[in-house]
Design a protein around this motif. Sequence first.
Motif, PDB file in Angstrom:
ATOM      1  N   ASP A   1      45.149  33.536  48.483  1.00  0.00           N
ATOM      2  CA  ASP A   1      44.073  33.874  49.420  1.00  0.00           C
ATOM      3  C   ASP A   1      43.426  35.225  49.126  1.00  0.00           C
ATOM      4  O   ASP A   1      42.281  35.462  49.512  1.00  0.00           O
ATOM      5  CB  ASP A   1      44.605  33.844  50.865  1.00  0.00           C
ATOM      6  CG  ASP A   1      45.030  32.432  51.267  1.00  0.00           C
ATOM      7  OD1 ASP A   1      44.621  31.475  50.563  1.00  0.00           O
ATOM      8  OD2 ASP A   1      45.785  32.287  52.259  1.00  0.00           O
ATOM      9  N   LEU A   2      44.151  36.096  48.445  1.00  0.00           N
ATOM     10  CA  LEU A   2      43.599  37.419  48.111  1.00  0.00           C
ATOM     11  C   LEU A   2      42.791  37.400  46.814  1.00  0.00           C
ATOM     12  O   LEU A   2      42.169  38.400  46.443  1.00  0.00           O
ATOM     13  CB  LEU A   2      44.742  38.437  47.952  1.00  0.00           C
ATOM     14  CG  LEU A   2      45.521  38.840  49.198  1.00  0.00           C
ATOM     15  CD1 LEU A   2      46.740  39.672  48.802  1.00  0.00           C
ATOM     16  CD2 LEU A   2      44.632  39.636  50.145  1.00  0.00           C
ATOM     17  N   ALA A   3      42.809  36.280  46.122  1.00  0.00           N
ATOM     18  CA  ALA A   3      42.179  36.202  44.800  1.00  0.00           C
ATOM     19  C   ALA A   3      40.662  36.341  44.875  1.00  0.00           C
ATOM     20  O   ALA A   3      40.030  35.892  45.830  1.00  0.00           O
ATOM     21  CB  ALA A   3      42.538  34.874  44.144  1.00  0.00           C
ATOM     22  N   GLY A   4      40.103  36.997  43.875  1.00  0.00           N
ATOM     23  CA  GLY A   4      38.648  37.109  43.753  1.00  0.00           C
ATOM     24  C   GLY A   4      38.132  35.984  42.874  1.00  0.00           C
ATOM     25  O   GLY A   4      38.927  35.224  42.310  1.00  0.00           O
ATOM     26  N   PRO A   5      36.789  35.858  42.736  1.00  0.00           N
ATOM     27  CA  PRO A   5      36.226  34.768  41.939  1.00  0.00           C
ATOM     28  C   PRO A   5      36.738  34.761  40.487  1.00  0.00           C
ATOM     29  O   PRO A   5      36.978  33.698  39.921  1.00  0.00           O
ATOM     30  CB  PRO A   5      34.715  35.050  41.963  1.00  0.00           C
ATOM     31  CG  PRO A   5      34.495  36.009  43.082  1.00  0.00           C
ATOM     32  CD  PRO A   5      35.766  36.722  43.331  1.00  0.00           C
TER      33      PRO A   5
ATOM     34  N   PHE B   1      45.671  33.164  41.702  1.00  0.00           N
ATOM     35  CA  PHE B   1      46.268  34.199  42.563  1.00  0.00           C
ATOM     36  C   PHE B   1      45.676  35.545  42.179  1.00  0.00           C
ATOM     37  O   PHE B   1      45.124  35.703  41.090  1.00  0.00           O
ATOM     38  CB  PHE B   1      47.808  34.186  42.487  1.00  0.00           C
ATOM     39  CG  PHE B   1      48.379  34.511  41.139  1.00  0.00           C
ATOM     40  CD1 PHE B   1      48.706  35.808  40.783  1.00  0.00           C
ATOM     41  CD2 PHE B   1      48.598  33.491  40.209  1.00  0.00           C
ATOM     42  CE1 PHE B   1      49.235  36.099  39.532  1.00  0.00           C
ATOM     43  CE2 PHE B   1      49.119  33.778  38.954  1.00  0.00           C
ATOM     44  CZ  PHE B   1      49.442  35.079  38.617  1.00  0.00           C
ATOM     45  N   VAL B   2      45.789  36.491  43.074  1.00  0.00           N
ATOM     46  CA  VAL B   2      45.132  37.785  42.885  1.00  0.00           C
ATOM     47  C   VAL B   2      45.717  38.532  41.682  1.00  0.00           C
ATOM     48  O   VAL B   2      46.920  38.476  41.433  1.00  0.00           O
ATOM     49  CB  VAL B   2      45.271  38.630  44.175  1.00  0.00           C
ATOM     50  CG1 VAL B   2      46.718  38.956  44.477  1.00  0.00           C
ATOM     51  CG2 VAL B   2      44.445  39.894  44.123  1.00  0.00           C
ATOM     52  N   SER B   3      44.829  39.183  40.912  1.00  0.00           N
ATOM     53  CA  SER B   3      45.357  39.963  39.787  1.00  0.00           C
ATOM     54  C   SER B   3      45.292  41.462  40.083  1.00  0.00           C
ATOM     55  O   SER B   3      45.966  42.250  39.436  1.00  0.00           O
ATOM     56  CB  SER B   3      44.592  39.642  38.508  1.00  0.00           C
ATOM     57  OG  SER B   3      43.235  39.964  38.685  1.00  0.00           O
ATOM     58  N   ASP B   4      44.496  41.832  41.065  1.00  0.00           N
ATOM     59  CA  ASP B   4      44.342  43.239  41.405  1.00  0.00           C
ATOM     60  C   ASP B   4      45.446  43.660  42.398  1.00  0.00           C
ATOM     61  O   ASP B   4      45.416  43.300  43.570  1.00  0.00           O
ATOM     62  CB  ASP B   4      42.947  43.437  42.027  1.00  0.00           C
ATOM     63  CG  ASP B   4      42.690  44.881  42.420  1.00  0.00           C
ATOM     64  OD1 ASP B   4      43.607  45.714  42.265  1.00  0.00           O
ATOM     65  OD2 ASP B   4      41.574  45.163  42.894  1.00  0.00           O
ATOM     66  N   PHE B   5      46.396  44.428  41.868  1.00  0.00           N
ATOM     67  CA  PHE B   5      47.546  44.840  42.682  1.00  0.00           C
ATOM     68  C   PHE B   5      47.135  45.585  43.951  1.00  0.00           C
ATOM     69  O   PHE B   5      47.813  45.504  44.964  1.00  0.00           O
ATOM     70  CB  PHE B   5      48.445  45.799  41.889  1.00  0.00           C
ATOM     71  CG  PHE B   5      49.149  45.178  40.731  1.00  0.00           C
ATOM     72  CD1 PHE B   5      48.485  44.939  39.537  1.00  0.00           C
ATOM     73  CD2 PHE B   5      50.483  44.850  40.817  1.00  0.00           C
ATOM     74  CE1 PHE B   5      49.130  44.377  38.456  1.00  0.00           C
ATOM     75  CE2 PHE B   5      51.141  44.275  39.738  1.00  0.00           C
ATOM     76  CZ  PHE B   5      50.455  44.045  38.556  1.00  0.00           C
ATOM     77  N   THR B   6      46.042  46.337  43.849  1.00  0.00           N
ATOM     78  CA  THR B   6      45.671  47.205  44.980  1.00  0.00           C
ATOM     79  C   THR B   6      45.250  46.406  46.216  1.00  0.00           C
ATOM     80  O   THR B   6      45.217  46.935  47.314  1.00  0.00           O
ATOM     81  CB  THR B   6      44.538  48.171  44.586  1.00  0.00           C
ATOM     82  OG1 THR B   6      43.413  47.382  44.205  1.00  0.00           O
ATOM     83  CG2 THR B   6      44.943  49.093  43.443  1.00  0.00           C
TER      84      THR B   6
ATOM     85  N   PRO C   1      54.932  39.036  49.153  1.00  0.00           N
ATOM     86  CA  PRO C   1      54.139  37.981  49.795  1.00  0.00           C
ATOM     87  C   PRO C   1      54.392  36.595  49.198  1.00  0.00           C
ATOM     88  O   PRO C   1      54.959  36.487  48.124  1.00  0.00           O
ATOM     89  CB  PRO C   1      52.693  38.412  49.518  1.00  0.00           C
ATOM     90  CG  PRO C   1      52.740  39.424  48.447  1.00  0.00           C
ATOM     91  CD  PRO C   1      54.144  39.907  48.285  1.00  0.00           C
ATOM     92  N   THR C   2      53.947  35.581  49.891  1.00  0.00           N
ATOM     93  CA  THR C   2      54.085  34.218  49.362  1.00  0.00           C
ATOM     94  C   THR C   2      52.969  33.977  48.338  1.00  0.00           C
ATOM     95  O   THR C   2      51.988  34.718  48.296  1.00  0.00           O
ATOM     96  CB  THR C   2      53.940  33.170  50.489  1.00  0.00           C
ATOM     97  OG1 THR C   2      52.579  33.206  50.952  1.00  0.00           O
ATOM     98  CG2 THR C   2      54.874  33.461  51.644  1.00  0.00           C
ATOM     99  N   LEU C   3      53.132  32.928  47.551  1.00  0.00           N
ATOM    100  CA  LEU C   3      52.108  32.619  46.548  1.00  0.00           C
ATOM    101  C   LEU C   3      50.797  32.197  47.222  1.00  0.00           C
ATOM    102  O   LEU C   3      49.709  32.523  46.736  1.00  0.00           O
ATOM    103  CB  LEU C   3      52.633  31.527  45.603  1.00  0.00           C
ATOM    104  CG  LEU C   3      51.714  31.057  44.492  1.00  0.00           C
ATOM    105  CD1 LEU C   3      51.116  32.204  43.693  1.00  0.00           C
ATOM    106  CD2 LEU C   3      52.459  30.116  43.547  1.00  0.00           C
ATOM    107  N   ASP C   4      50.895  31.523  48.343  1.00  0.00           N
ATOM    108  CA  ASP C   4      49.676  31.151  49.076  1.00  0.00           C
ATOM    109  C   ASP C   4      48.919  32.403  49.524  1.00  0.00           C
ATOM    110  O   ASP C   4      47.691  32.444  49.452  1.00  0.00           O
ATOM    111  CB  ASP C   4      50.009  30.273  50.293  1.00  0.00           C
ATOM    112  CG  ASP C   4      50.068  28.803  49.905  1.00  0.00           C
ATOM    113  OD1 ASP C   4      49.641  28.469  48.777  1.00  0.00           O
ATOM    114  OD2 ASP C   4      50.562  27.983  50.721  1.00  0.00           O
ATOM    115  N   GLN C   5      49.655  33.419  49.970  1.00  0.00           N
ATOM    116  CA  GLN C   5      48.991  34.677  50.365  1.00  0.00           C
ATOM    117  C   GLN C   5      48.328  35.334  49.156  1.00  0.00           C
ATOM    118  O   GLN C   5      47.212  35.847  49.255  1.00  0.00           O
ATOM    119  CB  GLN C   5      50.006  35.640  51.002  1.00  0.00           C
ATOM    120  CG  GLN C   5      50.435  35.193  52.389  1.00  0.00           C
ATOM    121  CD  GLN C   5      51.692  35.902  52.873  1.00  0.00           C
ATOM    122  OE1 GLN C   5      52.462  36.470  52.090  1.00  0.00           O
ATOM    123  NE2 GLN C   5      51.925  35.861  54.172  1.00  0.00           N
TER     124      GLN C   5
END
Length: 533
Positions: free
Chosen positions: A384-388, A401-406, A377-381
């Motif tokens: 967008d998946l990142a949690g608080p 950016f999201v840290s949870d791979f799942t 995925p792109t970094l923007d994607q």
Amino acid sequence: SRRTDTVIHRRVGTNTTAARTESARRDENVLTEETNGRKCLHTLLVERQEQAERSVLISCQSGTSEKKLFKFLSKHGDVEKYFFYESYGMNAVVEFASRDGVASLLETATIPAVNHESLVPFKSRLLSLRNLSSVDANPPSGLQFQPQSTVPTNELIQRLSQEESIDQQIISLTEQYQITDENSRLRFLVCSLLKDVAAAYFPECTIKPFGSSVNGFGKLGCDLDMFLDLDSISGWNVKMPKSGLFTEYQMKRASSERAVTQSVLSVIGECLDHFGPGCVGVQKILNARCPLLRFVHQPSGFQCDLTANNRVAMKSTELLYLYGELDPRVRRLVFTVRCWARAHGITSSIPGAWISNFSLTVMVLFFLQKRNPPIIPTLDQLRDLAGPADKSVIEGNDCTFVSDFTKIQLRRNTEALEHLLYEFFEFYATFPFSRMSVDIRKGKEQNKPEVAPLHIQNPFETALNVSKNVNATQLERFVALCQESSWLLQQNETNTPKGGGAGLGDDAAEVGPHSCFSTHFNGRSKGSDRTDF
Ligand code: CTP
Ligand code: MG
């Protein structure tokens, strides 16, 4: 397994189907293992740092046997793990089960007796093993040394030529080049030893590795990038009480963050130079955009770069690590492209107008984002998946950016490595470098914001160009070699008949991958006289 299907499909007809299917199965196993065993970088760092704190580095020139050494060490505490490597003689990394083992060993360590020199009495976990008893008649034999550098090019080519396909060659190259478990432990141990020196001034500091030592794209022998983390001291992230009394430290003020970094690195540089056991050739490069200390840590053989409070670089390390974990093809392609580039003298160990490994890695990532369907995925994607809890703004740069791979859903792309390598060369052979910039945040080429031959946007400090140093000549060489290599791979594809390959002898299948790969990796020009790349 869709991917495996394609692998099988592609291979039918190029050689015996049974053998190909078997190797495709191996691929699949590798894929599942790697996907299931995923650990986030933070967990890995904490684990390794903790192991390093319980470890010592011993130079063993006494010819003592492994058995005797182990017996001697075990008197001080349980030994969890140890291994040997060669660098100016035999060395051992010993990890005790607890720090008490280290403390006990250090308590009995003595100060060396010297006649004509004087010693700087700085004690550390870097030790030498001495032997007062009669030296063993037979020097240790059968001892296994863990490699800390890559195999010479000739040997690599020899090994690769025994693989049955370019896909297998790419996998094998990655396995032989990537940092081993032992090498990674040694890297963290060096950080921990250096931290002990810096702790003389800043007892709560840590020294963390970043860059290719930990981002999953490092090869044996790559430099050790580290940063001195003073965050726990500088109060970053520390919460203020809501009401009532509190005390604060009186601290000296400096004109800027940069000035603080420069003065901290300056004293630590002095310290390493004068007191740091094993640290040689300390250079202070304090006026660089990112001030640093450069030196060699002799007992490990690592070329070291030490920066301070370099939190954005830590984020880009995390990002690269994440991309590498998402799909095994990412690392394999990056290793192959880096190896190819080094063999052809596109990259160099000397700083200059060449493309850096980091730039090449970003170029591979961008290419993989541009596949249809995309492999990563792109970094923007990812943002967008990142949690608080993932929110991160560093010096005004959004590093979230999201840290949870799942949470990351990958699209089904089943392209084989050989094909991707060919497409990579094709992609950059025809990329409109004069107008466009490589941008992994958007995953789409952007209009170039400035005149530089090669523009690769820094993923987090978006106003910066990662490849600002690259001149037009170097870019032209890169493009020309991409053209040549894509042509060579295409020859290979045409020479290796596909579909209905029944009756094809092994010879025809062999000529393809072998000749092609060695053409790629027998760098001529600048790389020709190198034994290592
Ligand atoms: N870095 C960056 N911008 C640059 C150069 C480097 O953000 N223009 C960061 C990257 O996180 C990179 C790290 O600093 O991974 C270390 O840089 P460098 O040592 O040049 O690259 P490595 O990725 O470590 O690769 P190599 O194996 O060549 O050392
Ligand atoms: Mg590096």
